[in-house]
Write a protein that holds these residues in place. Structure first.
Motif, PDB file in Angstrom:
ATOM      1  N   THR A  68     -13.269  30.592 -70.414  1.00 16.25           N
ATOM      2  CA  THR A  68     -14.317  31.378 -69.748  1.00 16.25           C
ATOM      3  C   THR A  68     -13.822  31.991 -68.442  1.00 16.25           C
ATOM      4  N   GLU A  69     -13.187  31.183 -67.604  1.00 15.07           N
ATOM      5  CA  GLU A  69     -12.772  31.686 -66.286  1.00 15.07           C
ATOM      6  C   GLU A  69     -11.695  32.755 -66.414  1.00 15.07           C
ATOM      7  N   GLU A  70     -10.803  32.586 -67.364  1.00 10.93           N
ATOM      8  CA  GLU A  70      -9.769  33.601 -67.607  1.00 10.93           C
ATOM      9  C   GLU A  70     -10.413  34.933 -68.012  1.00 10.93           C
ATOM     10  N   LEU A  71     -11.400  34.871 -68.889  1.00  9.26           N
ATOM     11  CA  LEU A  71     -12.096  36.090 -69.323  1.00  9.26           C
ATOM     12  C   LEU A  71     -12.878  36.720 -68.170  1.00  9.26           C
ATOM     13  N   ARG A  72     -13.497  35.869 -67.361  1.00 11.13           N
ATOM     14  CA  ARG A  72     -14.247  36.378 -66.194  1.00 11.13           C
ATOM     15  C   ARG A  72     -13.316  37.142 -65.261  1.00 11.13           C
ATOM     16  N   GLN A  73     -12.112  36.617 -65.057  1.00 11.47           N
ATOM     17  CA  GLN A  73     -11.139  37.289 -64.189  1.00 11.47           C
ATOM     18  C   GLN A  73     -10.696  38.618 -64.783  1.00 11.47           C
ATOM     19  N   LYS A  74     -10.549  38.667 -66.105  1.00 10.08           N
ATOM     20  CA  LYS A  74     -10.125  39.909 -66.751  1.00 10.08           C
ATOM     21  C   LYS A  74     -11.192  41.003 -66.647  1.00 10.08           C
ATOM     22  N   LEU A  75     -12.431  40.590 -66.404  1.00 14.05           N
ATOM     23  CA  LEU A  75     -13.519  41.560 -66.240  1.00 14.05           C
ATOM     24  C   LEU A  75     -13.730  41.974 -64.783  1.00 14.05           C
ATOM     25  N   ALA A  76     -12.848  41.504 -63.905  1.00 14.47           N
ATOM     26  CA  ALA A  76     -13.019  41.778 -62.464  1.00 14.47           C
ATOM     27  C   ALA A  76     -13.111  43.272 -62.187  1.00 14.47           C
ATOM     28  N   SER A  77     -12.338  44.082 -62.908  1.00 11.97           N
ATOM     29  CA  SER A  77     -12.333  45.529 -62.665  1.00 11.97           C
ATOM     30  C   SER A  77     -13.629  46.208 -63.116  1.00 11.97           C
ATOM     31  N   THR A  88     -22.101  31.788 -71.726  1.00 12.05           N
ATOM     32  CA  THR A  88     -22.946  32.753 -72.437  1.00 12.05           C
ATOM     33  C   THR A  88     -22.881  34.120 -71.769  1.00 12.05           C
ATOM     34  N   GLU A  89     -23.020  34.130 -70.454  1.00 10.98           N
ATOM     35  CA  GLU A  89     -22.988  35.385 -69.720  1.00 10.98           C
ATOM     36  C   GLU A  89     -21.621  36.059 -69.836  1.00 10.98           C
ATOM     37  N   VAL A  90     -20.569  35.263 -69.803  1.00  5.32           N
ATOM     38  CA  VAL A  90     -19.228  35.831 -69.930  1.00  5.32           C
ATOM     39  C   VAL A  90     -19.061  36.489 -71.301  1.00  5.32           C
ATOM     40  N   ILE A  91     -19.529  35.820 -72.358  1.00  2.01           N
ATOM     41  CA  ILE A  91     -19.404  36.394 -73.701  1.00  2.01           C
ATOM     42  C   ILE A  91     -20.148  37.722 -73.794  1.00  2.01           C
ATOM     43  N   VAL A  92     -21.407  37.751 -73.372  1.00  2.00           N
ATOM     44  CA  VAL A  92     -22.203  38.967 -73.544  1.00  2.00           C
ATOM     45  C   VAL A  92     -21.654  40.113 -72.696  1.00  2.00           C
ATOM     46  N   GLU A  93     -21.083  39.811 -71.528  1.00  2.00           N
ATOM     47  CA  GLU A  93     -20.500  40.872 -70.700  1.00  2.00           C
ATOM     48  C   GLU A  93     -19.147  41.326 -71.258  1.00  2.00           C
ATOM     49  N   CYS A  94     -18.401  40.405 -71.864  1.00  2.00           N
ATOM     50  CA  CYS A  94     -17.169  40.815 -72.551  1.00  2.00           C
ATOM     51  C   CYS A  94     -17.504  41.774 -73.687  1.00  2.00           C
ATOM     52  N   ILE A  95     -18.545  41.464 -74.439  1.00  3.87           N
ATOM     53  CA  ILE A  95     -18.964  42.330 -75.542  1.00  3.87           C
ATOM     54  C   ILE A  95     -19.386  43.698 -75.014  1.00  3.87           C
ATOM     55  N   ALA A  96     -20.124  43.710 -73.928  1.00  7.42           N
ATOM     56  CA  ALA A  96     -20.555  44.978 -73.336  1.00  7.42           C
ATOM     57  C   ALA A  96     -19.357  45.807 -72.879  1.00  7.42           C
ATOM     58  N   HIS A  97     -18.271  45.129 -72.487  1.00  6.97           N
ATOM     59  CA  HIS A  97     -17.086  45.817 -71.957  1.00  6.97           C
ATOM     60  C   HIS A  97     -16.079  46.179 -73.053  1.00  6.97           C
ATOM     61  N   TRP A  98     -15.793  45.235 -73.971  1.00  4.69           N
ATOM     62  CA  TRP A  98     -14.745  45.426 -74.972  1.00  4.69           C
ATOM     63  C   TRP A  98     -15.254  45.642 -76.396  1.00  4.69           C
ATOM     64  N   GLY A  99     -16.508  45.293 -76.657  1.00  2.00           N
ATOM     65  CA  GLY A  99     -17.024  45.326 -78.017  1.00  2.00           C
ATOM     66  C   GLY A  99     -16.917  43.957 -78.682  1.00  2.00           C
ATOM     67  N   VAL A 100     -17.587  43.804 -79.812  1.00  2.00           N
ATOM     68  CA  VAL A 100     -17.672  42.493 -80.465  1.00  2.00           C
ATOM     69  C   VAL A 100     -16.311  42.018 -80.966  1.00  2.00           C
ATOM     70  N   ARG A 101     -15.648  42.834 -81.768  1.00  2.00           N
ATOM     71  CA  ARG A 101     -14.422  42.371 -82.421  1.00  2.00           C
ATOM     72  C   ARG A 101     -13.308  42.053 -81.426  1.00  2.00           C
ATOM     73  N   GLU A 102     -13.160  42.887 -80.414  1.00  2.00           N
ATOM     74  CA  GLU A 102     -12.121  42.633 -79.406  1.00  2.00           C
ATOM     75  C   GLU A 102     -12.452  41.376 -78.614  1.00  2.00           C
ATOM     76  N   THR A 103     -13.736  41.168 -78.317  1.00  2.00           N
ATOM     77  CA  THR A 103     -14.140  39.961 -77.588  1.00  2.00           C
ATOM     78  C   THR A 103     -13.851  38.717 -78.410  1.00  2.00           C
ATOM     79  N   VAL A 104     -14.232  38.733 -79.684  1.00  2.00           N
ATOM     80  CA  VAL A 104     -14.027  37.566 -80.544  1.00  2.00           C
ATOM     81  C   VAL A 104     -12.550  37.198 -80.627  1.00  2.00           C
ATOM     82  N   LYS A 105     -11.665  38.189 -80.655  1.00  2.00           N
ATOM     83  CA  LYS A 105     -10.221  37.929 -80.663  1.00  2.00           C
ATOM     84  C   LYS A 105      -9.793  37.142 -79.430  1.00  2.00           C
TER      85      LYS A 105
END
Length: 200
Positions: A68-77, A88-105
Motif C-alpha cells: 500500500t505505502e509503495e503504491l501511495r508513493q507512486k501516486l505522489a505526482s 481501500t483508498e489507495v486501490i480506488v485512487e490507483c484505479i482512477a489514475h492507472w485503470g483497473v488492469r494496470e492497478t491489479v498488476k
C-alpha cells in the motif's frame, strides 16, 4: 434495492462486525454493500463503499494489500488529497489514475474487488491471483449479484436454492467443488486472477 443489499450485508455480518454500509445508484439499478473488519484505518475515512476523489468510481473490497505505502508513493505526482490511510483508498485512487488492469498488476496481496465505473456504467469484479479471498457471482432472474459467500446471494434472492448436481457430485467424490463453480446451480465463483466486466 437498498433493502435487498442490506439483507445480504446482514447475512455476512460475521465477516465484518465493525460496521457496514450500502450505496445505491437507483438510476442504473445498482447497489454496493460491505461489511467492515477494520484493521488498517479504523477511522471513518476507511469506510466502504468508497468513492474515488474524482467521483468516477465506487468500490467495495475485501482483503489486504501489502504494498500500500509503495503504491501511495507512486501516486505522489497525482497530487491526491488523501482522506485517510486505508488500503481501500489507495486501490480506488490507483484505479482512477492507472485503470483497473494496470492497478491489479501492481497489487501485492489478497483481495476481492467490486468496482462501479459511473462514467462507463460498468461493474468490474476482480479476484486475487491465488484466490485467497472468495468472490461469488450470479446471473439469475434478470439480475446480477455478487458476494463473498453464497449465503449473501441467498439472502438477496440473487440465486435459487437449486443444486448444481455436477458440483455436488464433485464434492462428494473429491471433497471440493471445482474452481469457477459452487454447490448452487446459479452461483459461480470467480476464478483466481480473473477480472469480470459487466455492462448494460
Amino acid at each position: 434495492m437498498h433493502d435487498t443489499v442490506s439483507r445480504m450485508n446482514a447475512a455476512l455480518h460475521h465477516r465484518g462486525p465493525d460496521g457496514g454500509d450500502v450505496w445505491c445508484d437507483t438510476e442504473n439499478g445498482l447497489a454496493l454493500g460491505q461489511r467492515r473488519l477494520a484493521i488498517i484505518d479504523l477511522s471513518d475515512a476507511g469506510k466502504q463503499p468508497m468513492h474515488s476523489a474524482n467521483g468516477r468510481y465506487v468500490m467495495v473490497y475485501n482483503g489486504e494489500i501489502y504494498n500500500t505505502e509503495e503504491l501511495r508513493q507512486k501516486l505522489a505526482s497525482a497530487n491526491i488529497a488523501w482522506r485517510g490511510h486505508s488500503d481501500t483508498e489507495v486501490i480506488v485512487e490507483c484505479i482512477a489514475h492507472w485503470g483497473v488492469r494496470e492497478t491489479v498488476k501492481r497489487l501485492i496481496g489478497m483481495f476481492a474487488i467490486a468496482l462501479w465505473d459511473r462514467n462507463a456504467q460498468k461493474l468490474t469484479l476482480v479476484r486475487d491471483r491465488l484466490g485467497i479471498k472468495p468472490l461469488y457471482w450470479s446471473r439469475y432472474d434478470g439480475n446480477i449479484g455478487f458476494a463473498s459467500e453464497v449465503k449473501g446471494l441467498l439472502a438477496g434472492n440473487a440465486i435459487s436454492r437449486e443444486v448444481n448436481h455436477s458440483g455436488l457430485e464433485a464434492y462428494l467424490r473429491f471433497g471440493y467443488v471445482p474452481s469457477g463453480h459452487s454447490i448452487y446451480a446459479h452461483a459461480k465463483m470467480l476464478k483466481p486472477g480473473h477480472i469480470l466486466e459487466i455492462t448494460g
